[in-house]
Design a protein around this motif. Structure first.
Motif, short mmCIF file in Angstrom:
data_model
loop_
_atom_site.label_atom_id
_atom_site.label_comp_id
_atom_site.label_asym_id
_atom_site.label_seq_id
_atom_site.Cartn_x
_atom_site.Cartn_y
_atom_site.Cartn_z
N LEU A 114 84.78 -31.71 -21.26
CA LEU A 114 83.85 -31.65 -22.42
C LEU A 114 82.53 -32.45 -22.83
O LEU A 114 81.24 -31.89 -23.17
CB LEU A 114 84.82 -31.87 -23.82
N PRO A 115 82.60 -33.53 -22.37
CA PRO A 115 81.33 -34.32 -22.36
C PRO A 115 80.28 -33.83 -21.51
O PRO A 115 79.03 -33.62 -21.90
CB PRO A 115 81.87 -35.61 -21.70
N GLU A 116 80.69 -33.09 -20.33
CA GLU A 116 79.74 -32.62 -19.33
C GLU A 116 79.07 -31.24 -20.16
O GLU A 116 77.95 -31.11 -19.98
CB GLU A 116 80.53 -32.10 -18.29
N VAL A 117 80.14 -30.55 -20.93
CA VAL A 117 79.29 -29.35 -21.38
C VAL A 117 78.25 -29.78 -22.60
O VAL A 117 77.40 -29.34 -22.81
CB VAL A 117 80.59 -28.65 -22.18
N LEU A 118 78.62 -30.79 -23.19
CA LEU A 118 77.90 -31.24 -24.35
C LEU A 118 76.49 -32.09 -23.82
O LEU A 118 75.64 -31.79 -24.66
CB LEU A 118 78.70 -32.32 -25.24
N GLY A 119 76.77 -32.54 -22.93
CA GLY A 119 75.69 -33.12 -22.42
C GLY A 119 74.58 -32.33 -21.65
O GLY A 119 73.52 -32.42 -21.42
N MET A 120 75.12 -31.13 -21.01
CA MET A 120 74.44 -30.43 -20.16
C MET A 120 73.68 -29.17 -20.83
O MET A 120 72.72 -28.48 -20.48
CB MET A 120 75.04 -30.07 -18.70
N ALA A 121 74.51 -28.58 -21.66
CA ALA A 121 74.24 -27.22 -22.04
C ALA A 121 73.30 -27.18 -23.08
O ALA A 121 73.03 -27.99 -24.15
CB ALA A 121 75.60 -26.49 -22.23
N ASP A 122 72.54 -26.13 -23.06
CA ASP A 122 71.53 -25.61 -24.11
C ASP A 122 72.28 -25.01 -25.05
O ASP A 122 72.16 -24.95 -26.25
CB ASP A 122 70.26 -24.66 -23.55
N ARG A 123 73.44 -24.08 -24.57
CA ARG A 123 73.95 -23.41 -25.43
C ARG A 123 75.41 -23.48 -24.87
O ARG A 123 75.60 -23.70 -23.61
CB ARG A 123 73.60 -21.73 -25.57
N VAL A 124 76.60 -23.46 -26.05
CA VAL A 124 77.85 -23.26 -25.43
C VAL A 124 78.71 -21.93 -25.83
O VAL A 124 78.64 -21.89 -26.89
CB VAL A 124 78.58 -24.60 -25.96
N LEU A 125 79.04 -21.33 -24.79
CA LEU A 125 79.78 -20.22 -25.24
C LEU A 125 81.27 -20.66 -25.11
O LEU A 125 81.68 -21.24 -24.18
CB LEU A 125 79.58 -19.11 -24.27
N GLN A 160 82.35 -32.26 -29.84
CA GLN A 160 83.69 -32.15 -29.38
C GLN A 160 84.24 -31.28 -30.22
O GLN A 160 85.14 -30.25 -29.73
CB GLN A 160 84.30 -33.64 -29.24
N GLU A 161 84.32 -31.80 -31.37
CA GLU A 161 85.12 -31.13 -32.49
C GLU A 161 84.96 -29.68 -32.43
O GLU A 161 85.76 -28.54 -32.85
CB GLU A 161 85.02 -31.48 -33.72
N SER A 162 83.42 -29.18 -32.77
CA SER A 162 83.43 -27.50 -32.91
C SER A 162 83.87 -27.10 -31.65
O SER A 162 84.33 -26.00 -31.92
CB SER A 162 81.86 -27.31 -33.01
N VAL A 163 83.47 -27.64 -30.52
CA VAL A 163 83.86 -26.82 -29.34
C VAL A 163 85.48 -26.76 -29.16
O VAL A 163 86.07 -25.54 -28.95
CB VAL A 163 83.48 -27.32 -28.06
#
Lengths: 498, 337, 332, 357
Positions: A455-466, A484-487
């Motif tokens: 999750l940290p990787e997703v939040l740290g790297m992504a411009d958009r999260v699907l 973290q929570e929204s995802v």
């Protein structure tokens, strides 16, 4: 502590130059569920493997039920009452469930395997846990969840006093997780100790009595669940601000490179539509088993899809053809590095050059020298650490192996780079390098699609999260709104919308 | 236990004379050179029939002071024999005596040997291209062998009923020629005997026994089986003995192997020529050829063991009709081969 | 769960369709040619299936654990020959000695195979192809042109080869006893269950602490002993042995296993199934003859049926796997 | 040794090539008959069929498949050549028909293996019986020997005034072709890749099943070609030809350093292995050993070829070297530099070129 079951103190373990455990401790009481938390590489799995009898500590003590635990032998670990359930169960597909439970120690009467007894004992254990499976059916074809259940039954059949579950829920659906939790609670009620390892913090807070958090090989905190919240846990796990870790550069977002429309594969994923643009890093988040890897496999053509289209730079890709995807400029860094990403016994140069062989031919002859040239070039660009470019890739560390996979795909000069769990099982230092690399590629104008459970990787790297859940795309979250929570909410709770 | 008849004695004596004659007879014309090197190539080593065949060959060699080497493949195929023909060429042999395991496949190799001035004599089994060897020493004409076997079985089954043939390999040339002759003899002399079929045991004991059972399964009313191969007839006899069937068995067999079956009544009569004689005469012919005394020419003669042999068409030399064995003479012959 | 259910589930698995196919072949052919299905006809088939059947039964043990032994043909022949030679050279030698010689020869080859494969980690396909040649060469050298004929064969073996009990040939009784004992051993001993586990998932087998190398070694040694028994049966069956005995039967043995439902990928099958496979293979050969199919067509048809059997087995396996998955999906 | 090193052979292949040279040297010294043109002509002719089939079989085993039906395919092709010639009296048509038959045999194997996902071992045991049966269906008990002299003479006479048989042309042509295919093309790299990790190969965009299918067809085609050579060499087409060749071919390929587990092997090793096999047979024969000894030696060579690398790797482990692969590290096509280490402990990568060019 009353009823103390397991006590690990001052555990140290070194592999080569890496301190896998550096002062870890863990306490478990009978009738307690302990959540063991930590990032990848924090030392959890080394600790688990030690308790499973696969490693011995360099220093430190382990006490089990008041007696010193004898280390380094899987069979003896089992006999002392520790059972480990791994994330990926390893059953015998051709054997019946009853036999899988009792393999190697089938009950016998007069030297003869007592099938009836074995089956009825298994049935009894199944009934005790409310598992509705026929003990006589073979393990082949069981869902991951059912396989987990069989592994749990296996643990019970040796009457283990301590049961360690290593990310058991990673591949399970919500309903299956609920069932797993019921079983875990039942174990607890029987007076057994349970260590529950998971990345899903909501699960941990719901199920566990206490948590132990590890970081960089050491135990950093232990607390009763009732007294803490998830934010605190994350802070312990990460130990610093998340954003520091992820070098995210500003890239200019351009035209649509990948366009997925209504992609469906029956029973696996359904009606998936999204775009990825030049310079953009899009993360595909969700729980393991939500269908993310399956979607990227279908995009790349490893699997066929039943309906829908995948277009890259405007042209529709042929269904089920990786070579068509490659020539359209798609690159896939797969999930399982050892099995899918690399030819382990082959040279580093062979591995890197494998995707660009068509370009390397000079005067009809494919020469090893040109393979080595291109490989050395990319190895240099990715700062690969190796002794000889012709060493078998299996000699490299996990992080460097992952760089080889990246090199192999970047060498194809792709328009779209798909990375599936790009930093799984990689040490923290290399992990940052990989992240920097992905950012650089985005700046260079690549479209990047990243599947990650981190999750940290997703939040740290992504411009958009699907976010995917149970085979469907359930949310799209912009970088600014991604937490973290929204995802996690989108990934776990049905009916939640972004 | 069995009273030796006068006829048996006569035959035994004749054979003895033949053997002794070889040692003592004065050559009629130019004697074969001594010190010749002759390769003796059977269809396959490790086969009792060819062990006997080689016995005759070695005897001839001793008489003429030749060096004879018995060499051949472990499986009876033409291509496998070629390696040994080549060996004979390389090692500078003067002559080759060969029982052709394949009527065609060894011809090119034999031509190479001829080009090196090596004399070729086929013995026991011939090749199709008769120009690729000097003479062929064969037991008897295919017509006579085939006809004789049909006569034997007809006598045993009362000139009527179904008979089957249990042969060697489907590609075995001499067996096929005999089977054709059998068919002609049946058509000509025995209208009440029908041929139920030809079965191939590939000169393999296991397979031959299985084929025997197959014959009995397919044709429970079978009256007789002709097996024109030593492996086949022995396997059939053993099967009949252990199963207790009433089928009559005849064909070509080695007396030493068949004696128990004749003595206990499993097989009434069967026949064969003498493989020792085949080997002996073949080797003598090869020696004569290598000494420059023998060419292929119809009507031309040569002597072996004091006996004169005349070439028929295409250089074929027949030793005479197959000899019939029954309880009266089997004991004596079983000691010889 | 009752014992009856256990038994029926065990049988339901893979042997049942083979038995059905066997019955179908026998009945249809028997209708066309009644002698085929007569007691003599069936007895002939059973006799012919015995040696291959016993070898297939012991081979199934190896295939189940993902190994293979191609040297069995050479070894069977060697045993048959040496037992006969020994009995002929020492007239009046007790029958037990003959049996001992046979089993010892088989065991030696099995132990060599087992050592090379289990402890040196060499691939069984390569080792046993090599042993096929070595054993055959040694055998051929020892035998020369010598033949073992009926009077040299120990009397009990001759009796074994020709007698029958309640119409069932002794030979087949031996094969059946062999197949049943292997089946029971594999089903009711921990040792046997380990073989299934090894074949089903070799890595997991190591992980749960099964001594894979030792199991492999013992299995090959045991298979060697069975091969020795098969050699005795071969000698009894034909009352004859020479340098070509047992030549080329290894492929029939593997074919019988495959037809009998022993998966070449390991983990699945029974020795009794392999024996039934051998009987089916033999029945088809006889049936083709009884149906008047030309000799020249018989091998081709048998080969085609073998390919069909493999294909059919695979299709059924895929189907049933799919069915299981679907059922799980419905439940979930 | 330097020259060999430039050829980039791995330790095992070098060993085999060295063994070949030693066999030839020893043969020349121990028997004046051995190195004569005549005998070499025979040795080469004698291994022609095996070598022709060994070329594609090496690739097939490298991708972890196997074809046991090659001898039957060879004979079926030979039968078709004979029958077609009898029917048309045109040898070119017969040759095409024979090659097509071989390829078709391979295609059937390949389709069964790739489309139905069957084990190639099981499938080709089945087609071994099927194709052989078809030979008997076609030829019955009548071998065909009425082949035109101008063709059979090709197998009979050497090339011009040399001692080389004409089959050398085919051996050289297809040897070079398969060497190029395996070591000089993308296709060859794909073969290694599939053998080293089928799943990783699929994830690298390699059309795994198409490669395997093509290899089966190639193997069938080469069996057909070997059938032509066989037919001409023995001037006849017979249904029971080439019995047992399948195991000889496989044994030779494995002896040449191709790992049965796939992913490892070179064309040099395979070619040298077949020649060693042929030369040592001839040598033993000339030295007066009988056929039984030849059989035993074939088996022992095979056994030694798998046992020695394994023993070396064990030894290295005991001496504390880390083995790069559990199996046989000295035989690594893939682990070329580690192969160097076996012979020369000096650092590898002295600038020599991969792929033996």
């Amino acid at each position: 502590m009353a009823g103390n079951l397991l006590s690990v103190e001052g555990a140290y373990k070194r592999f080569g130059g890496v301190h896998a455990l550096a002062g870890a401790s863990l306490e478990v009481s009978a009738g307690e569920i302990v959540g063991l938390l930590g990032e990848n590489g924090a030392g959890k799995s080394t600790l688990v493997k030690t308790l499973a009898g696969l490693h011995s500590l360099d220093a430190g003590t382990i006490t089990l039920q008041g007696r010193p635990f004898s280390q380094g032998n899987p069979r003896s670990a089992r006999e002392q009452g520790i059972a480990v359930i791994y994330q990926e169960p390893s059953l015998f597909p051709d054997l019946s469930l009853a036999e899988n439970v009792f393999v190697g120690r089938q009950p016998t009467t007069g030297g003869r395997v007592d099938w009836r007894g074995m089956v009825s004992q298994t049935q009894g254990l199944f009934d005790g846990l409310g598992i509705d499976l026929n003990p006589l059916r073979p393990a082949r074809g069981l869902s991951i969840a059912d396989q987990q259940m069989v592994e749990i039954v296996k643990a019970l059949s040796i009457d283990a006093s301590l049961i360690i579950m290593d990310e058991p829920s990673a591949a399970l659906s919500a309903a299956e997780v609920a069932q797993l939790m019921t079983v875990a609670r039942r174990l607890k009620d029987q007076g057994r100790g349970v260590v529950y390892i998971s990345h899903r913090l909501d699960e941990v807070t719901e199920l566990c009595d206490s948590v132990t958090v590890m970081r960089d090989g050491a135990t950093v905190a232990t607390a009763a669940v009732a007294q803490i919240d998830t934010t605190q846990i994350v802070r312990w796990m990460v130990g610093r601000e998340i954003t520091e870790m992820f070098p995210k550069f500003d890239a200019e977002v351009g035209d649509v490179v990948l366009s997925v429309k209504g992609l469906t594969r029956a029973g696996v994923f359904h009606d998936i539509s999204f775009d990825v643009r030049r310079g953009e890093i899009v993360a595909l988040a969700g729980l393991v088993g939500a269908g993310r890897s399956e979607v990227v496999r279908a995009i790349f053509g490893i699997d066929h899809h039943d309906s829908g289209t995948v277009s890259v730079s405007g042209s529709v890709l042929r269904n089920g053809s990786p070579s068509a995807a490659m020539s359209a400029g798609v690159a896939l860094v797969p999930e399982d590095r050892r099995l899918q990403g690399l030819f382990m016994p082959a040279a580093i140069s062979r591995n890197i050059a494998m995707t660009v062989l068509a370009r390397l031919r000079s005067r009809l002859l494919l020469r090893g020298i040109s393979e080595r040239r291109v490989a050395t070039d990319w190895a240099g660009r990715l700062q690969l650490k190796y002794a000889n470019i012709e060493d078998p890739v299996e000699r490299l560390s996990g992080g460097n192996q992952q760089k080889v996979v990246l090199a192999k795909w970047l060498a194809t000069d792709p328009a779209l780079l798909i990375v599936d769990e790009p930093t799984r099982g990689i040490d923290v230092g290399t992990k940052a390098e990989v992240h920097r690399l992905l950012s650089e590629q985005a700046v260079r104008g690549l479209a990047v699609l990243m599947v990650s459970s981190d999750l940290p990787e997703v939040l740290g790297m992504a411009d958009r999260v699907l976010v995917m859940r149970e085979g469907r795309l359930v949310a799209e979250i912009a970088r600014a709104d991604a937490t973290q929570e929204s995802v996690m909410t989108a990934a776990t709770i049905s009916g939640a919308l972004a | 236990m069995v009273k030796t008849s006068l006829a048996t004695k006569a035959v035994a004596v004749t054979l003895g004379v033949l053997v002794i004659a070889g040692l003592t007879a004065m050559p009629a014309q130019a004697a074969p050179k001594s010190g010749l090197k002759i390769a003796i190539i059977p269809k396959a080593i490790n086969n009792g029939y060819f062990t006997a065949w080689n016995k005759g060959a070695q005897k001839a060699c001793k008489e003429i002071s030749a060096t004879c080497k018995y060499m051949g493949p472990t499986t009876a195929t033409g291509p496998a024999q070629v390696a040994f023909i080549n060996q004979a060429i390389q090692q500078g042999y003067n002559a080759i005596v060969i029982s052709a395991a394949d009527q065609n496949a060894i011809t090119p190799a034999l031509k190479k040997a001829i080009a090196r001035k090596i004399c070729i004599v086929t013995s026991d089994a011939d090749i199709t291209d008769t120009k690729s060897r000097t003479v062929a020493v064969l037991p008897a004409s295919s017509e006579r062998i085939g006809a004789a076997e049909v006569d034997w079985i007809a006598a045993q089954i009362g000139n009527k009923g179904k008979v089957a043939v249990l042969s060697a390999a489907a590609t075995a040339a001499n067996q096929n020629a005999w089977i054709e002759a059998m068919k002609r003899q049946l058509a000509a002399k025995y209208p009440n005997i029908t041929l139920a079929g030809v079965y191939y045991g590939d000169d393999d004991a296991t397979k031959s026994a299985q084929q025997y059972n197959q014959i009995l399964t397919e044709h429970p009313d079978i009256a007789g089986i002709i097996s024109p191969t030593t492996v086949g007839i022995r396997a059939a006899a053993q099967e009949k003995k252990s199963k207790g069937s009433k089928v009559a068995i005849t064909g070509l067999g080695l007396p030493s192997e068949m004696a128990p079956y004749v003595l206990d009544g499993t097989v009434k009569e069967f026949g064969l020529w003498n493989p020792i004689d085949l080997g002996y005469v073949g080797t003598m012919a090869a020696a004569e050829c290598a000494s420059g005394n023998l060419k292929q020419a119809t009507g031309a003669k040569f002597t072996a063991g004091g006996k004169s042999y005349t070439q028929g068409a295409n250089g074929v030399v027949y030793l005479g009709d197959p000899y019939k064995f029954d309880s009266s003479n089997i004991v004596a012959f079983s000691k010889i081969y | 769960m009752t014992g009856r259910n256990v038994a029926s589930t065990a049988l339901k698995a893979r042997e049942f369709p083979i038995l059905v196919a066997l019955a179908a072949v026998v009945v249809t052919t028997g209708l066309v040619n009644p002698t085929f299905a007569s007691s003599e006809g069936i007895s002939a088939i059973l006799i012919e299936s015995s040696v291959i059947g016993l070898l297939a039964a012991s081979q199934s043990m190896l295939i189940i654990m993902r190994q293979i032994d191609l040297s069995v043909g050479s070894t069977t022949g060697l045993v048959a020959f040496l037992v006969g030679q020994n009995a002929a050279a020492n007239i009046g030698v007790p029958f037990a000695v003959s049996v001992g010689v046979g089993l010892a020869v088989g065991l030696v080859v099995g132990v060599v195979n087992g050592f090379l494969i289990a402890y040196l980690g060499l691939p069984s396909l390569v080792v046993t192809i090599a042993m096929l040649y070595v054993v055959r060469g040694v055998f051929s050298h020892l035998a020369g042109g010598e033949t073992i004929t009926a009077e040299q064969v120990p009397a009990p073996l001759v009796e074994l080869g020709s007698g029958s009990i309640f119409g069932v040939p002794y030979l087949f009784v031996c094969a059946l006893i062999g197949a049943i004992s292997v089946t029971l051993l594999l089903r009711y001993s921990r040792w046997g269950r380990d073989l299934y586990a090894i074949g089903s998932n070799p890595e997991a087998a190591l992980r749960v602490g099964i001594p894979v190398a030792r199991r492999t070694f013992v299995a090959f040694a045991l298979s060697g002993i069975f091969t020795g028994v098969a050699g005795l049966l071969l000698l009894g069956r034909f009352s004859f042995a020479d340098a070509t005995s047992g030549l080329g039967i290894e492929l029939y043995v593997i074919a019988a296993c495959v037809i009998g439902g022993v998966a070449i990928a390991g983990g699945v099958g029974t020795a009794v199934g392999a024996l039934i496979g051998a009987v089916l293979l033999q029945t088809i050969t006889f049936a083709l003859g009884a149906l008047g199919v030309s000799q020249f067509w018989q091998q081709a048809v048998a080969g085609a049926l073998l390919v069909l059997a493999i294909t059919f087995d695979r299709v059924v396996a895929v189907r049933s796997a799919r069915r299981v998955v679907r059922r799980v999906e419905v439940l979930a | 040794m330097m020259a060999l090193q430039r050829l980039r052979l791995t330790a095992w292949d070098r060993g085999i090539v060295l063994l070949l040279i030693l066999t030839l040297l020893f043969g020349g010294m121990s028997s004046e008959l051995f190195l004569t043109g005549d005998n070499l002509n025979f040795v080469i002719s004698d291994v022609s069929e095996v070598l022709l089939i060994a070329f594609p079989m090496a690739l097939l085993i490298i991708v972890r498949d196997i074809d046991l039906s090659v001898a039957s395919s060879l004979t079926l092709a030979s039968a078709v050549i004979g029958i077609t010639y009898e029917a048309t009296l045109s040898m070119p048509i017969a040759v095409v028909a024979g090659l097509a038959t071989g390829s078709l045999c391979g295609l059937v194997n390949g389709l069964l293996v790739t489309k139905l996902g069957l084990s190639s071992l099981a499938v080709t045991i089945g087609t071994l019986a099927l194709y052989r049966g078809l030979c008997f269906v076609l030829l019955g008990d009548m071998p065909i020997s009425s082949l035109p002299m101008e063709w059979t003479d090709l197998a009979f006479y050497p090339i011009g005034s040399t001692f080389l048989p004409w089959s050398v042309v085919l051996l050289a042509l297809f040897g070079a072709l398969f060497w190029y295919l395996l070591h000089g093309t993308r296709f060859g790299r794909w073969c290694y890749a599939i053998g080293q990790g089928e799943e990783a190969a699929a994830y690298s965009g390699i059309p795994v099943d198409r490669v395997r299918l093509l290899l089966f067809v190639m193997t069938g085609f080469m069996a057909g070609l070997a059938g032509l050579v066989y037919t001409l060499r023995f001037a006849s087409a017979s249904p029971d030809g080439a019995m047992g060749y399948e195991l000889i071919v496989i044994a030779a390929v494995l002896f040449g350093g191709v790992a049965i587990a796939g992913g490892i092997g070179t064309m040099w090793g395979v070619i040298a292995a077949v020649l060693v096999w042929g030369a040592s047979r001839s040598l033993l024969q000339l030295a007066g050993f009988d056929a039984n000894a030849l059989v035993i030696v074939s088996g022992l060579l095979l056994l030694v070829s798998v046992a020695i690398p394994q023993l070396i790797s064990r030894l290295r482990e005991q001496l504390g070297h880390r083995s790069p692969r559990g199996g046989n590290p000295t035989r690594g096509e893939a682990s070329l530099p580690s192969g160097n280490e076996v012979v020369h402990p000096s650092p590898a990568g002295a600038g020599h070129d991969q792929g033996s060019n």
